[in-house]
Design a protein around this motif. Sequence first.
Motif, PDB file in Angstrom:
ATOM      1  N   VAL A   1       0.886  -1.173   0.096  1.00 10.49           N
ATOM      2  CA  VAL A   1       0.077   0.052  -0.121  1.00 10.49           C
ATOM      3  C   VAL A   1       0.799   1.181   0.008  1.00 10.49           C
ATOM      4  N   ASN A   2       0.512   2.137  -0.728  1.00 13.18           N
ATOM      5  CA  ASN A   2       1.148   3.511  -0.853  1.00 13.18           C
ATOM      6  C   ASN A   2       0.974   4.315   0.474  1.00 13.18           C
ATOM      7  N   ILE A   3       2.130   5.018   1.017  1.00 14.01           N
ATOM      8  CA  ILE A   3       1.922   6.072   1.847  1.00 14.01           C
ATOM      9  C   ILE A   3       1.927   7.186   1.180  1.00 14.01           C
ATOM     10  N   ARG A   4       0.758   8.046   1.449  1.00 10.45           N
ATOM     11  CA  ARG A   4       0.451   9.224   0.802  1.00 10.45           C
ATOM     12  C   ARG A   4       0.568  10.477   1.962  1.00 10.45           C
ATOM     13  N   THR A   5       0.690  11.740   1.096  1.00  5.47           N
ATOM     14  CA  THR A   5       0.739  12.863   2.027  1.00  5.47           C
ATOM     15  C   THR A   5      -0.793  13.378   2.350  1.00  5.47           C
ATOM     16  N   GLY A   6      -1.452  12.827   1.891  1.00  2.53           N
ATOM     17  CA  GLY A   6      -3.212  13.328   2.094  1.00  2.53           C
ATOM     18  C   GLY A   6      -3.768  11.999   1.796  1.00  2.53           C
ATOM     19  N   ALA A   7      -5.133  12.195   2.303  1.00  2.00           N
ATOM     20  CA  ALA A   7      -5.993  10.980   2.295  1.00  2.00           C
ATOM     21  C   ALA A   7      -7.003  10.784   0.821  1.00  2.00           C
ATOM     22  N   GLY A   8      -6.254  10.708  -0.054  1.00  3.85           N
ATOM     23  CA  GLY A   8      -6.692  10.661  -1.672  1.00  3.85           C
ATOM     24  C   GLY A   8      -5.647  10.024  -2.436  1.00  3.85           C
ATOM     25  N   THR A   9      -6.071   9.458  -3.618  1.00  2.00           N
ATOM     26  CA  THR A   9      -5.166   8.905  -4.634  1.00  2.00           C
ATOM     27  C   THR A   9      -4.415  10.182  -5.400  1.00  2.00           C
ATOM     28  N   GLY A  10      -4.937  11.395  -5.204  1.00  2.00           N
ATOM     29  CA  GLY A  10      -4.430  12.337  -5.965  1.00  2.00           C
ATOM     30  C   GLY A  10      -3.201  13.084  -5.150  1.00  2.00           C
ATOM     31  N   TYR A  11      -2.923  12.544  -3.923  1.00  2.00           N
ATOM     32  CA  TYR A  11      -1.708  13.361  -3.107  1.00  2.00           C
ATOM     33  C   TYR A  11      -0.360  12.253  -3.488  1.00  2.00           C
ATOM     34  N   THR A  12       0.397  12.836  -3.245  1.00  2.00           N
ATOM     35  CA  THR A  12       2.197  12.386  -3.517  1.00  2.00           C
ATOM     36  C   THR A  12       1.977  11.031  -2.766  1.00  2.00           C
ATOM     37  N   ALA A  13       2.718  10.050  -3.465  1.00  2.00           N
ATOM     38  CA  ALA A  13       3.032   8.962  -2.781  1.00  2.00           C
ATOM     39  C   ALA A  13       4.486   8.972  -2.400  1.00  2.00           C
ATOM     40  N   VAL A  14       4.807   9.022  -0.998  1.00  2.46           N
ATOM     41  CA  VAL A  14       6.017   8.962  -0.417  1.00  2.46           C
ATOM     42  C   VAL A  14       6.794   7.583   0.245  1.00  2.46           C
TER      43      VAL A  14
ATOM     44  N   LEU B   1       1.610  -0.264  11.017  1.00  5.34           N
ATOM     45  CA  LEU B   1       1.449   0.941  11.560  1.00  5.34           C
ATOM     46  C   LEU B   1       0.387   1.308  12.288  1.00  5.34           C
ATOM     47  N   VAL B   2       0.747   2.107  13.120  1.00  2.00           N
ATOM     48  CA  VAL B   2      -0.222   2.638  14.160  1.00  2.00           C
ATOM     49  C   VAL B   2      -0.820   3.924  13.871  1.00  2.00           C
ATOM     50  N   TYR B   3      -2.228   3.778  13.502  1.00  2.00           N
ATOM     51  CA  TYR B   3      -3.006   4.910  13.027  1.00  2.00           C
ATOM     52  C   TYR B   3      -3.873   5.747  13.985  1.00  2.00           C
ATOM     53  N   ASP B   4      -4.063   6.862  13.833  1.00  2.35           N
ATOM     54  CA  ASP B   4      -4.973   7.365  14.910  1.00  2.35           C
ATOM     55  C   ASP B   4      -6.183   8.150  14.633  1.00  2.35           C
ATOM     56  N   HIS B   5      -6.636   7.904  13.196  1.00  6.39           N
ATOM     57  CA  HIS B   5      -7.660   8.461  12.583  1.00  6.39           C
ATOM     58  C   HIS B   5      -8.224   7.879  11.272  1.00  6.39           C
ATOM     59  N   VAL B   6      -9.187   7.664  11.174  1.00  5.80           N
ATOM     60  CA  VAL B   6      -9.945   6.966   9.811  1.00  5.80           C
ATOM     61  C   VAL B   6     -10.745   8.028   8.890  1.00  5.80           C
ATOM     62  N   TYR B   7     -10.613   7.986   7.632  1.00  5.99           N
ATOM     63  CA  TYR B   7     -11.392   8.830   6.810  1.00  5.99           C
ATOM     64  C   TYR B   7     -12.024   8.141   5.842  1.00  5.99           C
TER      65      TYR B   7
ATOM     66  N   SER C   1       8.825  11.882  10.927  1.00  2.00           N
ATOM     67  CA  SER C   1       9.405  13.294  10.753  1.00  2.00           C
ATOM     68  C   SER C   1       8.350  14.251  11.418  1.00  2.00           C
ATOM     69  N   GLY C   2       7.349  13.617  12.076  1.00  2.00           N
ATOM     70  CA  GLY C   2       6.319  14.595  12.784  1.00  2.00           C
ATOM     71  C   GLY C   2       5.257  15.163  11.806  1.00  2.00           C
ATOM     72  N   ARG C   3       5.152  14.546  10.677  1.00  2.00           N
ATOM     73  CA  ARG C   3       4.311  14.837   9.603  1.00  2.00           C
ATOM     74  C   ARG C   3       3.056  13.724   9.344  1.00  2.00           C
ATOM     75  N   TYR C   4       1.789  13.921   9.241  1.00  2.00           N
ATOM     76  CA  TYR C   4       1.007  13.105   9.039  1.00  2.00           C
ATOM     77  C   TYR C   4       1.131  12.364   7.736  1.00  2.00           C
ATOM     78  N   HIS C   5       0.799  11.085   7.674  1.00  2.00           N
ATOM     79  CA  HIS C   5       0.988  10.332   6.399  1.00  2.00           C
ATOM     80  C   HIS C   5      -0.468   9.504   6.465  1.00  2.00           C
ATOM     81  N   TYR C   6      -0.708   8.985   5.211  1.00  2.00           N
ATOM     82  CA  TYR C   6      -2.069   8.276   4.922  1.00  2.00           C
ATOM     83  C   TYR C   6      -1.834   7.141   4.220  1.00  2.00           C
ATOM     84  N   VAL C   7      -2.690   5.991   4.486  1.00  2.00           N
ATOM     85  CA  VAL C   7      -2.408   4.826   3.721  1.00  2.00           C
ATOM     86  C   VAL C   7      -4.045   4.400   3.361  1.00  2.00           C
ATOM     87  N   ALA C   8      -4.296   3.838   2.343  1.00  2.00           N
ATOM     88  CA  ALA C   8      -5.603   3.267   1.913  1.00  2.00           C
ATOM     89  C   ALA C   8      -5.675   1.940   2.901  1.00  2.00           C
TER      90      ALA C   8
END
Length: 175
Positions: free
Chosen positions: A58-71, A80-86, A100-107
């Motif tokens: 699964v891709n790690i993305r900068t936002g909750a959507g396929t249009g965000y950058t995969a990092v 991974l431990v997640y703290d929110h579901v969208y 890094s202290g930034r939020y990342h997202y996975v589907a």
Amino acid sequence: GSYGNFDVSQLYDDFFTANQTLSPSTHVTTAPSQPAELNAASDSDYAQTGVFKPSTAVNIRTGAGTGYTAVGSYVPGESLVYDHVYIRGSYVWARYLSYSGRYHYVALGVNGGESYGSRSSGYTSPVSHTSYTVRSGDSFWSIASKYGISMYTLAANNGKSIYSLIYPGESLYIR
């Protein structure tokens, strides 16, 4: 008229198409951008926490959507431990805080469909990713970008320079 790629898969009442004329009793209304049932489900979020273990890459993305950058990506065997579901559109996304202290997202999977792994909840302490096992094709850059740290920091944390060789099966200290 329309020329080229025109989607007519969804029809709404009170519409007319080209080459038709309006009669005095016909009226035209504006089409909704999405059916109401999609709008309600496509913009939900839940304060859920848990651990996600992917069964496929699964891709790690900068936002909750396929249009965000995969990092980066997670593969089976990692977690991974997640703290929110969208729920955004057709996908269910998990948010987690990267090193890094930034939020990342996975589907997590398709909404109402295929799951990309397993979720468990109810953990009492955060899981810490302090080491990483090198796989074939990995580099300091690819590993560092996955965890949101500098490749120089990753190499230094392991007593190496970025020019050092790393081998599959080798364990690297992340933090």
